[in-house]
Write an enzyme that holds these catalytic residues in place. Structure first.
Site, PDB file in Angstrom:
ATOM      1  N   GLU A  65       0.814  -1.220   0.000  1.00  0.00           N
ATOM      2  CA  GLU A  65       0.000   0.000   0.000  1.00  0.00           C
ATOM      3  C   GLU A  65       0.842   1.262   0.000  1.00  0.00           C
ATOM      4  O   GLU A  65       1.719   1.443   0.849  1.00  0.00           O
ATOM      5  CB  GLU A  65      -0.936   0.010   1.210  1.00  0.00           C
ATOM      6  CG  GLU A  65      -1.851   1.217   1.275  1.00  0.00           C
ATOM      7  CD  GLU A  65      -2.893   1.118   2.381  1.00  0.00           C
ATOM      8  OE1 GLU A  65      -3.694   2.075   2.514  1.00  0.00           O
ATOM      9  OE2 GLU A  65      -2.913   0.118   3.113  1.00  0.00           O
ATOM     10  N   LYS A  72      -8.514  -1.036   1.175  1.00  0.00           N
ATOM     11  CA  LYS A  72      -9.551  -1.435   2.130  1.00  0.00           C
ATOM     12  C   LYS A  72     -10.364  -2.525   1.468  1.00  0.00           C
ATOM     13  O   LYS A  72     -10.958  -2.323   0.418  1.00  0.00           O
ATOM     14  CB  LYS A  72     -10.456  -0.250   2.518  1.00  0.00           C
ATOM     15  CG  LYS A  72      -9.978   0.466   3.752  1.00  0.00           C
ATOM     16  CD  LYS A  72     -10.199  -0.397   5.002  1.00  0.00           C
ATOM     17  CE  LYS A  72      -9.340   0.074   6.168  1.00  0.00           C
ATOM     18  NZ  LYS A  72      -8.039  -0.572   6.229  1.00  0.00           N
TER      19      LYS A  72
END
Length: 914
Positions: free
Chosen positions: A716, A733
């Site tokens: 990420e 997410k």
């Protein structure tokens, strides 16, 4: 038992007349000793108290307007026809929400001038009244969303006073602002039939001007994003308030958007329609009764006050920009009817005079950082300067602008002038064993004080460059920062910085303003020539490499840290020499920076000789010294969790209660797993981890003086700023395990893609990151080129979105990081309240986990990851942090399983490698 809650206006305490007389006291800001006292169970409410006709507004809201009559006469003159202005000036009141700057971006584009943003406790009524009625500084007011309830004074601040007293100024309330409009006039605030956060509903409206040009009802395409646990009870709505929009209580649907499509709410992009199967009519065709309707919008019968329960600023709301345009038009038409041309002219001149005067009074102040942007005078100066440039491009600069330019010029004369030299080797990487071969050959024999920003997963263009290096030349140094008194909940920041030079000498000093302020000054002290790096395809040319720990949130708006970190709160090398690998072209670069009076030619010559003498096959053979034979012995001790399964599940339930009560939309709960280790080859562990779990934002950092090694396999990106001043965030997410077969794997990927819960998680963080970028980006520039893409890694599929914006010219690189730190995917939303709640639930510091690793180049570009899927080796212990986003749709057992899944790859790497 009915557990719906009533929030009664009568709960607001009535101050004495003496309280009201003090100009420095805002009686709506008194904080109750127990927040839960704001809630009253529905069953405990007597019928006489619930009758809307008998509800009395608390006495402080009935304060007489006699003393303000003269001010209002100055503003409201004989109605005469006027021309519509080219701009509308909005006061935007922030209820400490994480979506306010999405509204700011919308209004900046729609209004033609950015709004002034203040938090709900920045101004007392006397100040607000002064700017509204004496200076005529604003045309309308927008009240933002926020956590909590309008019945709790610390949640709503001055907004109740404003809604009651500003009856002659257009006001739009969003979510919490909408509830406040109902509450101040006697309506009750109750729990919604279910909490709805990050989910879409179709809305029906009655054709009110606020919804002009927007379709209505089933299959109309008017879908909105909702973030709320509380609602206005429609049964208690007083006669002065008119319902203007509603939806079915059970009507939510997942977001299904176009792939690789530029979705920008600021530009009013129309999204594709979805089929919506529920009905808004009280009776369906077969005679069955549908779900009760929930109020989505209200307006005052006689005042220009409006409220919407949903979020028009969300990236996934359809026609959101049109609502803000309609409110702008409502504002213009209102003042056209009620203000004379003479008073309007006076109004504009007064406003400009106020701005110039304010600028003159403060032209001796130094330029303020992002943390001081809520200063009232700064905000007003920014708005008027923006107005002056929009109205007259040839207008003279204000005193403040001239001062800032002079300050920048003066600062540059004191900068350190750095020069860059570099060399390129075409198609060399694969000949010498790739990035791993280069690192092991040049730095692996003595890995102390080394770094490797490692794009070990480069497929599908996720990452392109790797950077590596060790202890270098005369500019090399190590920074180690520890916050002071972290265990003291009253701590307001500051800490101790230790600086070690290349010769080994150490200096320690206290940084009263904190680490971010220090780093900002350091980066701005460097002067460079852009021609030095012309031809380089990457943005790191030397500078700071290291990490920022999660506890530095205390320098980004959080009042304190409940838990003290065992590791330093920030550690960086200043790197004056490095090697870069371009995985796309197979090219290798060596770079060195030096001051004008010195040279790094010798280092370049030595590095070139070593690099060209590397033998790929020999390197691959020598790497075996780092790789231990893998065993599956059951004798090996595993990781011990900080909390048991039962405790973690209870924590999830606590989060769900907070969400139910409107305290948060999403809470990113985490925990730690630990394992004692002895004589572990940490570099060998990292090489093993990168083989088993390659990631685009992986990293190796070794700080031997701190007995600290970091083995990171993060997929990420937190935030990147490139040389074109484009900011990019890529939050993750939504996570699901890979399948055992190709068919199962594809089914699991599709399941993640269509999951309403995971879409809600992702959408909430996308809107949060849009807000964070909106604080430091040009109005209208924040957009979402990719929303809810699914990316696949060695052990998991993840849902990833991309947010971009153009950095404002007056924001520094550190300003951008400070505006967005910690990454929203690790906190939840609203960010500040969520972090406070998480601090009270979690039992230990997150330390480096949830922070970021990466570089700050000396020319003020940066690229930082989110520290997840990471093993921290410190003081004879390996630790792994993991967790997940808790939303209203979360299942506690499933959340525990997801947390364990995220630890699987790094934990197994440690256990296998021991």
């Amino acid at each position: 038992m009915n557990l719906a809650l009533r929030l009664l206006p009568s709960e607001l305490t009535c101050p004495t007349s003496e309280d009201i007389q003090y100009a420095n006291v805002n009686f709506l800001l008194f904080k109750p000793s127990v927040r839960v006292s704001c809630f009253i169970k529905k069953d405990d409410v007597q019928p006489s108290n619930y009758d809307r006709k008998n509800v009395t507004i608390s006495c402080q809201l009935m304060h007489s307007h006699l003393e303000e009559s003269f001010k209002r006469k100055k503003r409201l003159q004989v109605p005469l026809p006027l021309q519509k202005p080219d701009f509308v000036r909005t006061l935007l009141i922030d209820n400490y929400d994480s979506y306010t700057y999405n509204i700011y971006q919308e209004l900046s584009v729609v209004n033609g001038v950015p709004p002034v943003v203040i938090q709900n406790d920045d101004w007392i009524w006397e100040e607000l009244s002064h700017y509204l009625y004496e200076e005529n500084a604003f045309d309308n007011i927008v009240i933002s969303p926020g956590p909590g309830s309008p019945a709790c004074p610390q949640d709503i601040g001055i907004c109740l006073q404003l809604l009651h007293k500003c009856w002659d100024i257009p006001v739009l309330g969003v979510c919490l602002g909408h509830q406040a409009l109902g509450y101040v006039h006697g309506a009750h605030i109750v729990h919604a039939p279910e909490p709805i956060h990050g989910r879409l509903s179709e809305v029906e409206h009655g054709g009110c001007q606020l919804f002009h040009g927007i379709p209505s009802g089933r299959n109309s395409g008017f879908k909105v994003v909702r973030y709320h646990s509380l609602v206005i009870d429609s049964e208690s709505l007083p006669e002065v308030l008119i319902p203007i929009a509603w939806t079915s209580s059970s009507s939510t649907l997942p977001f299904v958007g176009p792939k690789d499509h530029n979705i920008s709410n600021a530009l009013g992009t129309q999204r594709e329609k979805n089929v919506f199967v529920d009905s808004f009519s009280p009776k369906a065709g077969n005679g069955t009764t549908r779900s009760p309707r929930v109020l989505m919008g209200i307006k005052h019968r006689t005042r220009p006050h409006y409220g919407v329960q949903f979020h028009p600023e969300s990236v996934a709301t359809f026609h959101g920009s049109q609502i803000f345009k309609n409110f702008r038009d409502i504002t213009n038409e209102y003042w056209l009817r009620y203000k004379s041309s003479q008073s309007r002219e006076k109004h504009v001149h007064s406003y400009a005079h106020m701005q110039v005067s304010s600028a003159s009074r403060h032209c001796g102040d130094s330029y303020r950082s992002i943390n001081s942007e809520n200063s009232k005078v700064d905000q007003l100066n920014k708005v008027v300067n923006g107005h002056r440039h929009m109205v007259d491009d040839n207008a003279e600069m204000t005193c403040l602008e001239k001062f800032n330019i002079a300050n920048v010029h003066h600062a540059r004369t004191d900068r350190k002038c750095l020069k860059l030299k570099w060399r390129k080797y075409t198609h060399l990487a694969s000949q010498v064993g790739g990035a791993k071969g280069i690192f092991c050959g040049l730095f692996g024999r003595e890995p102390k004080n080394t770094f490797w920003l490692d794009s070990s997963s480069t497929e599908k263009g996720r990452a392109r460059f790797s950077f590596m290096g060790g202890k270098g030349g005369p500019l090399w140094k190590q920074l180690t920062f520890r916050l002071s008194d972290q265990s003291d909940e009253c701590s307001k920041g500051g800490g101790y910085l230790s600086m070690e030079s290349c010769e080994g000498s150490t200096e320690t000093r206290f940084l009263e303003e904190g680490f971010f302020d220090f780093l900002n000054k350091e980066l701005q002290s460097y002067h460079y020539d852009e021609k030095d790096y012309e031809g380089l395809p990457f943005d790191f040319h030397g500078g700071y490499v290291g990490y920022i720990g999660y506890n530095l949130k205390s320098e980004c708006g959080v009042a304190s840290n409940r838990h003290k970190s065992e590791t330093p709160d920030a550690c960086f090398f200043f790197v004056d020499s490095l090697v870069a690998v371009d995985h796309k072209t197979d090219n290798v670069y060596i770079l060195a920076i030096h001051e004008e009076s010195s040279s790094m030619t010798q280092w370049l010559d030595d590095a070139e000789e070593k690099l060209l003498n590397l033998n790929g096959s020999e390197i691959m053979g020598s790497e075996k010294q780092y790789l231990h034979p893998l065993t599956c012995s059951s004798q090996k001790a595993g990781f011990a969790a900080e909390k048991s399964r039962e405790q973690y599940i209870e924590d999830v339930k606590k989060c769900l209660e907070y969400i139910k009560d409107g305290e948060s939309y999403e809470l990113c709960l985490t925990t730690q797993m630990r394992k004692p280790i002895e004589n572990l080859d940490s570099l060998g562990l990292y090489l093993h981890l990168r083989e088993r779990n390659p990631a685009p934002y992986a990293a190796w950092l070794n700080f031997p003086k701190e007995d600290l090694c970091i083995c990171c396999s993060s997929p990420e990106r937190f935030l990147q700023l490139d040389r074109n001043n484009i900011l990019e965030a890529k939050p993750i997410k939504g996570t699901i395990a890979r399948g055992a077969t190709a068919e199962e794997d594809e089914q699991l990927k599709l399941k993640l893609q269509l999951s309403e819960k995971d879409q809600a998680e992702n959408l909430m963080i996308v809107d949060l990151l849009r807000n964070d970028l909106g604080r430091v980006c040009d109005p209208g520039s924040v957009h979402v080129p990719r929303l809810m893409d699914v990316e696949s890694y060695a052990t998991v599929h993840t849902m990833v979105s991309t947010i971009r914006g153009k950095k404002r010219s007056d924001a520094s690189a550190v300003d951008c990081v400070r505006a967005a730190f910690p990454g929203g995917s690790m906190t939840g939303a609203p960010k500040l309240r969520s972090m406070e709640l998480l601090d009270s639930i979690e039992s230990c510091s997150r330390g480096i986990y949830s922070g970021c690793i990466g570089f700050f180049s000396y020319n003020q570009t940066f690229d930082l990851n989110i520290v997840i899927r990471t093993v921290i080796i410190h003081d004879g212990e390996a630790s792994i942090g993991a967790g997940g986003a808790i939303v209203s749709l979360s299942n506690p057992e499933d959340e525990y399983k997801e947390m364990i899944l995220k630890t699987k790859a790094p934990a197994k790497a440690v256990i296998d490698f021991e």
